[in-house]
Design an enzyme around this catalytic site. Structure first.
Site: not given
Ligand code: ADP
Ligand code: TRP
Length: 322
Positions: A111, A190, A193
């Site tokens: 991050k 991946k 956001k």
């Molecule tokens: P982002 O990476 O979009 O900020 P978060 O870290 O807030 O997402 O993740 C929220 C939930 O969604 C977590 O349990 C995370 O493991 C899952 N998640 C986020 N992106 C993915 C992805 N590309 N594939 C599978 N699970 C995901």
């Protein structure tokens, strides 16, 4: 009955990766577990310093969950910051958390590398997450693969606390579905956001079509064979397509004849139809934010009932009750 718990950050529009990686699994757990779901706004504060964005994000995330089928009467559903107990537990846990454990966490490094300010809160993020989990004595925590290390930190903290002060916390198990472990974004990385490569769950048709059409594919001609297993368009189709149609498409990839443009149009229609009923429900919910706030207040009260029992025991164990 197992206690299952997971949270999601309201730091941007929830996307298909969040849905298949976490939300769908949680909604399914409603049938067979004592389920705890919450919106982690205190965690989001480590990266969002914009009052309106955080407030809107929280209400939107709450409406997303309800629209997608989470029933607040059959689980405990709340907003993290409505329970200050979690902050007290975070402090107590932080006094038994070795620095080295946090220094090894990839997500802090990732991050800050992406430009998020390296604050103490961001560094201590996994301790707050451990407090979220341990406060409710959760048995099982469904998350995407990227959260695996945070789960290990929560387990280590629970074990350390139990060894120091006596058996207090359930040591939680991660639940990671290997089939949908990582959903790719429109660029093949991946979906996240923070990479700007998401397909949000709730877009209007025009914007959704535009995003789907921009999915990155290679330039192999239609009639040439292609490898479905390295194609991010195929990985996304797999999430939505009926098995018999998917088998046909796989065949086209392998033997030639897979036209990316047509498949993207098909994917757009599949996503649109899959989320259409939820999209209407979300509109209704957002039109009535006070109703949403009532549901969340009820959830916070239910959650607090559990939290204060654990916290009282913790205070006693460590000597804060005199
Ligand atoms: P982002 O990476 O979009 O900020 P978060 O870290 O807030 O997402 O993740 C929220 C939930 O969604 C977590 O349990 C995370 O493991 C899952 N998640 C986020 N992106 C993915 C992805 N590309 N594939 C599978 N699970 C995901
Ligand atoms: N860190 C998690 C994420 O970014 C969100 C989270 C906070 C969480 N507290 C939690 C997940 C407790 C599971 C359990 O996705």
């Amino acid at each position: 009955m197992k206690r299952v718990l997971s949270g999601i950050q309201p730091s941007g529009k929830l996307h298909i990766g969040n849905y298949f990686g976490m939300m769908k699994t949680m909604i399914e757990y409603m049938e067979q577990s004592d389920l705890y779901v919450f919106i982690v706004d205190l965690h989001a504060l480590t990266s969002v310093h914009d009052r309106n964005r955080l407030r809107t994000g929280t209400l939107e995330a709450a409406s997303d969950f309800l629209a997608l089928g989470l029933d607040p009467d059959r689980c405990t559903f709340w907003v993290q910051s409505d329970l200050p107990e979690v902050c007290e537990l975070t402090w107590i846990l932080s006094t038994v958390t070795p620095m080295g454990l946090l220094e090894r966490c990839h997500s802090y490094k990732d991050k800050t590398a992406k430009g998020i300010a390296p604050s103490h809160g961001l560094f201590a993020y996994p301790v707050l997450m451990a407090a979220d989990i341990l406060l409710f004595q959760a048995d099982l925590v469904p998350v995407g693969k990227d959260q695996k290390q945070h789960l290990e930190v929560a387990r280590d903290i629970a074990i350390k606390f139990n060894n120091t002060f006596g058996e207090t916390f359930v040591v939680p198990e991660p639940a990671i579905d290997e089939n949908t472990a990582i959903i790719p974004g429109i660029d093949g990385q991946k979906m996240s956001k923070s990479y700007g490569n998401t397909i949000p769950i709730f877009l209007d048709d025009k914007s959704l079509r535009k995003v789907v059409m921009s999915i990155k594919t290679d330039s192999t001609p239609v009639e040439e064979p292609k490898n479905p297993d390295t194609c991010n368009l195929y990985a996304l189709l797999k999430l939505f397509m009926e098995p018999h149609r998917l088998a046909e498409v796989r065949n086209l990839y392998i033997n030639g004849g897979a036209a990316y443009g047509h498949l993207k149009q098909e994917l757009f229609e599949l996503i649109r139809d899959y989320f259409a009923p939820a999209r209407d429900r979300k509109k209704e919910l957002l039109a009535n934010p006070d109703y949403l706030r009532d549901i969340l207040a009820g959830g916070a009260e239910k959650a607090r009932g559990k939290a204060i029992v654990t916290l009282d025991q913790v205070r006693d164990r460590v000597g804060l009750k005199y």
